[in-house]
Design a protein around this motif. Sequence first.
Motif, PDB file in Angstrom:
ATOM      1  N   LYS A  86      -1.536  26.644   3.853  1.00 52.67           N
ATOM      2  CA  LYS A  86      -1.007  27.995   3.986  1.00 52.67           C
ATOM      3  C   LYS A  86      -1.770  28.792   5.041  1.00 52.67           C
ATOM      4  CE  LYS A  86      -1.833  31.559   1.176  1.00 52.67           C
ATOM      5  NZ  LYS A  86      -1.893  32.341  -0.078  1.00 52.67           N
ATOM      6  N   TYR A  87      -3.111  28.667   5.031  1.00 53.11           N
ATOM      7  CA  TYR A  87      -3.919  29.409   5.997  1.00 53.11           C
ATOM      8  C   TYR A  87      -3.940  28.737   7.365  1.00 53.11           C
ATOM      9  CZ  TYR A  87      -5.706  32.653   2.514  1.00 53.11           C
ATOM     10  OH  TYR A  87      -5.818  33.637   1.569  1.00 53.11           O
ATOM     11  N   GLY A  88      -3.552  27.481   7.456  1.00 51.80           N
ATOM     12  CA  GLY A  88      -3.460  26.823   8.743  1.00 51.80           C
ATOM     13  C   GLY A  88      -4.652  25.958   9.098  1.00 51.80           C
ATOM     14  N   SER A  89      -5.839  26.307   8.646  1.00 51.02           N
ATOM     15  CA  SER A  89      -7.026  25.496   8.935  1.00 51.02           C
ATOM     16  C   SER A  89      -8.037  25.684   7.806  1.00 51.02           C
ATOM     17  CB  SER A  89      -7.655  25.883  10.272  1.00 51.02           C
ATOM     18  OG  SER A  89      -8.274  27.147  10.179  1.00 51.02           O
ATOM     19  N   ILE A  90      -8.992  24.768   7.740  1.00 57.36           N
ATOM     20  CA  ILE A  90     -10.028  24.856   6.709  1.00 57.36           C
ATOM     21  C   ILE A  90     -10.947  26.039   6.976  1.00 57.36           C
ATOM     22  CG2 ILE A  90     -11.578  23.239   7.864  1.00 57.36           C
ATOM     23  CD1 ILE A  90     -11.070  23.565   4.071  1.00 57.36           C
ATOM     24  N   ASP A  91     -11.138  26.394   8.249  1.00 63.11           N
ATOM     25  CA  ASP A  91     -12.010  27.522   8.585  1.00 63.11           C
ATOM     26  C   ASP A  91     -11.416  28.849   8.100  1.00 63.11           C
ATOM     27  OD1 ASP A  91     -13.853  25.852   9.939  1.00 63.11           O
ATOM     28  OD2 ASP A  91     -12.531  25.843  11.681  1.00 63.11           O
ATOM     29  N   ALA A  92     -10.121  29.017   8.312  1.00 63.91           N
ATOM     30  CA  ALA A  92      -9.466  30.253   7.885  1.00 63.91           C
ATOM     31  C   ALA A  92      -9.429  30.353   6.360  1.00 63.91           C
ATOM     32  CB  ALA A  92      -8.052  30.320   8.452  1.00 63.91           C
ATOM     33  N   ALA A  93      -9.168  29.230   5.692  1.00 65.66           N
ATOM     34  CA  ALA A  93      -9.124  29.240   4.228  1.00 65.66           C
ATOM     35  C   ALA A  93     -10.502  29.525   3.647  1.00 65.66           C
ATOM     36  CB  ALA A  93      -8.600  27.911   3.712  1.00 65.66           C
ATOM     37  N   ALA A  94     -11.540  28.934   4.230  1.00 60.51           N
ATOM     38  CA  ALA A  94     -12.893  29.158   3.725  1.00 60.51           C
ATOM     39  C   ALA A  94     -13.334  30.599   3.965  1.00 60.51           C
ATOM     40  CB  ALA A  94     -13.862  28.198   4.397  1.00 60.51           C
TER      41      ALA A  94
END
Length: 119
Positions: free
Chosen positions: A101-109
């Motif tokens: 949903k957020y597009g990347s692990i960095d954005a989700a974290a």
Amino acid sequence: MKTGIFLFLGLFVSTVSAFGVITPVAHQQSVSKPSTLVMRARFCDLLGKKPNRQARVVTFSHTRNKKVQHVNLQKKRYYSDDLKRTIRLRLSTKGIKTVNKYGSIDAAAKALKVDISKF
């Protein structure tokens, strides 16, 4: 008298050699490194979901037994643009959907305030 001494001496020699006192036994001491294996709890690294230990199974005779409902964990590898490396996480399936949903692990974290540098 002499036969008694010889019998005693023969018994003594056979007993001592049987226990390895006369013949040295070579033991190899293997030097092993300490294990780097770390036992981790079964929870999602991103969302923090834990097993449900309050669940019960109700049988036909209405006997209620305790049951643990585990989290559906999957091992996933993501490339982090911030860390410039691949990280390996144990995520629940809902955590995988959150990353998508957020597009990347960095954005989700960043949105969930999780430090992924330790993974």
